[in-house]
Design a protein around this motif. Structure first.
Motif, PDB file in Angstrom:
ATOM      1  N   VAL A  10       0.847  -1.194   0.000  1.00  0.00           N
ATOM      2  CA  VAL A  10       0.000   0.000   0.000  1.00  0.00           C
ATOM      3  C   VAL A  10       0.885   1.247   0.000  1.00  0.00           C
ATOM      4  O   VAL A  10       0.631   2.200  -0.744  1.00  0.00           O
ATOM      5  CB  VAL A  10      -0.962  -0.007   1.213  1.00  0.00           C
ATOM      6  CG1 VAL A  10      -1.715   1.311   1.319  1.00  0.00           C
ATOM      7  CG2 VAL A  10      -1.937  -1.167   1.105  1.00  0.00           C
ATOM      8  N   ARG A  11       1.934   1.210   0.779  1.00  0.00           N
ATOM      9  CA  ARG A  11       2.850   2.359   0.837  1.00  0.00           C
ATOM     10  C   ARG A  11       3.450   2.656  -0.539  1.00  0.00           C
ATOM     11  O   ARG A  11       3.492   3.803  -0.983  1.00  0.00           O
ATOM     12  CB  ARG A  11       3.958   2.091   1.845  1.00  0.00           C
ATOM     13  CG  ARG A  11       4.896   3.242   2.010  1.00  0.00           C
ATOM     14  CD  ARG A  11       5.943   2.931   3.045  1.00  0.00           C
ATOM     15  NE  ARG A  11       6.615   4.159   3.428  1.00  0.00           N
ATOM     16  CZ  ARG A  11       7.536   4.213   4.342  1.00  0.00           C
ATOM     17  NH1 ARG A  11       7.905   3.140   4.991  1.00  0.00           N
ATOM     18  NH2 ARG A  11       8.117   5.357   4.629  1.00  0.00           N
ATOM     19  N   ARG A  12       3.927   1.618  -1.228  1.00  0.00           N
ATOM     20  CA  ARG A  12       4.517   1.801  -2.561  1.00  0.00           C
ATOM     21  C   ARG A  12       3.459   2.269  -3.558  1.00  0.00           C
ATOM     22  O   ARG A  12       3.742   3.099  -4.424  1.00  0.00           O
ATOM     23  CB  ARG A  12       5.167   0.492  -3.032  1.00  0.00           C
ATOM     24  CG  ARG A  12       5.833   0.610  -4.368  1.00  0.00           C
ATOM     25  CD  ARG A  12       7.074   1.493  -4.315  1.00  0.00           C
ATOM     26  NE  ARG A  12       7.688   1.543  -5.613  1.00  0.00           N
ATOM     27  CZ  ARG A  12       8.166   2.642  -6.181  1.00  0.00           C
ATOM     28  NH1 ARG A  12       8.158   3.789  -5.520  1.00  0.00           N
ATOM     29  NH2 ARG A  12       8.699   2.604  -7.362  1.00  0.00           N
ATOM     30  N   ALA A  13       2.238   1.775  -3.428  1.00  0.00           N
ATOM     31  CA  ALA A  13       1.154   2.204  -4.314  1.00  0.00           C
ATOM     32  C   ALA A  13       0.869   3.701  -4.154  1.00  0.00           C
ATOM     33  O   ALA A  13       0.601   4.390  -5.141  1.00  0.00           O
ATOM     34  CB  ALA A  13      -0.106   1.387  -4.053  1.00  0.00           C
ATOM     35  N   THR A  14       0.956   4.212  -2.916  1.00  0.00           N
ATOM     36  CA  THR A  14       0.746   5.648  -2.717  1.00  0.00           C
ATOM     37  C   THR A  14       1.857   6.444  -3.397  1.00  0.00           C
ATOM     38  O   THR A  14       1.601   7.490  -3.985  1.00  0.00           O
ATOM     39  CB  THR A  14       0.680   6.037  -1.224  1.00  0.00           C
ATOM     40  OG1 THR A  14       1.913   5.740  -0.595  1.00  0.00           O
ATOM     41  CG2 THR A  14      -0.464   5.358  -0.519  1.00  0.00           C
ATOM     42  N   GLN A  15       3.077   5.926  -3.337  1.00  0.00           N
ATOM     43  CA  GLN A  15       4.209   6.605  -3.977  1.00  0.00           C
ATOM     44  C   GLN A  15       4.081   6.591  -5.498  1.00  0.00           C
ATOM     45  O   GLN A  15       4.402   7.569  -6.160  1.00  0.00           O
ATOM     46  CB  GLN A  15       5.522   5.947  -3.562  1.00  0.00           C
ATOM     47  CG  GLN A  15       5.841   6.099  -2.103  1.00  0.00           C
ATOM     48  CD  GLN A  15       7.000   5.210  -1.661  1.00  0.00           C
ATOM     49  OE1 GLN A  15       7.375   4.254  -2.335  1.00  0.00           O
ATOM     50  NE2 GLN A  15       7.554   5.517  -0.494  1.00  0.00           N
ATOM     51  N   SER A  20      -4.027   8.701  -1.863  1.00  0.00           N
ATOM     52  CA  SER A  20      -3.873   8.551  -0.416  1.00  0.00           C
ATOM     53  C   SER A  20      -4.077   7.101   0.003  1.00  0.00           C
ATOM     54  O   SER A  20      -4.706   6.301  -0.708  1.00  0.00           O
ATOM     55  CB  SER A  20      -4.900   9.425   0.315  1.00  0.00           C
ATOM     56  OG  SER A  20      -6.209   8.905   0.137  1.00  0.00           O
ATOM     57  N   ARG A  21      -3.547   6.778   1.172  1.00  0.00           N
ATOM     58  CA  ARG A  21      -3.762   5.444   1.735  1.00  0.00           C
ATOM     59  C   ARG A  21      -5.252   5.193   1.937  1.00  0.00           C
ATOM     60  O   ARG A  21      -5.733   4.092   1.694  1.00  0.00           O
ATOM     61  CB  ARG A  21      -3.045   5.321   3.086  1.00  0.00           C
ATOM     62  CG  ARG A  21      -1.557   5.236   2.981  1.00  0.00           C
ATOM     63  CD  ARG A  21      -0.878   5.333   4.361  1.00  0.00           C
ATOM     64  NE  ARG A  21      -1.593   4.667   5.420  1.00  0.00           N
ATOM     65  CZ  ARG A  21      -1.231   3.502   5.954  1.00  0.00           C
ATOM     66  NH1 ARG A  21      -0.150   2.897   5.541  1.00  0.00           N
ATOM     67  NH2 ARG A  21      -1.938   2.962   6.913  1.00  0.00           N
ATOM     68  N   THR A  22      -5.979   6.223   2.351  1.00  0.00           N
ATOM     69  CA  THR A  22      -7.421   6.094   2.572  1.00  0.00           C
ATOM     70  C   THR A  22      -8.130   5.684   1.289  1.00  0.00           C
ATOM     71  O   THR A  22      -8.981   4.789   1.297  1.00  0.00           O
ATOM     72  CB  THR A  22      -7.999   7.420   3.106  1.00  0.00           C
ATOM     73  OG1 THR A  22      -7.335   7.765   4.317  1.00  0.00           O
ATOM     74  CG2 THR A  22      -9.491   7.319   3.343  1.00  0.00           C
TER      75      THR A  22
END
Length: 64
Positions: A10-15, A20-22
């Motif tokens: 999820v973190r890499r997807a936000t980058q 947003s993570r939400t």
């Protein structure tokens, strides 16, 4: 030639997307994104992420 990853966190997807993570968690919950939990970690199927982002918000039926 580099290959696309099979999954991303999820973190890499936000980058990668700027989302947003939400938003990502909402799309996972709505089954808009394919994701699996592996070793307590949520991994998003990269092809699913790319397809959803490429299609844009209009394909999700959201009001502008």
């Amino acid at each position: 030639m580099s290959e696309d990853p099979i999954t991303v966190s999820v973190r890499r997807a936000t980058q990668l997307t700027g989302l947003s993570r939400t938003t990502l968690w909402r799309w996972i919950g709505e089954k808009q994104l394919k994701a699996k939990t592996v070793g307590g970690r949520c991994l998003i199927e990269y092809k699913s992420l790319r397809a959803l982002v490429t299609a844009g918000d209009n394909s999700r039926g959201r009001a502008a």
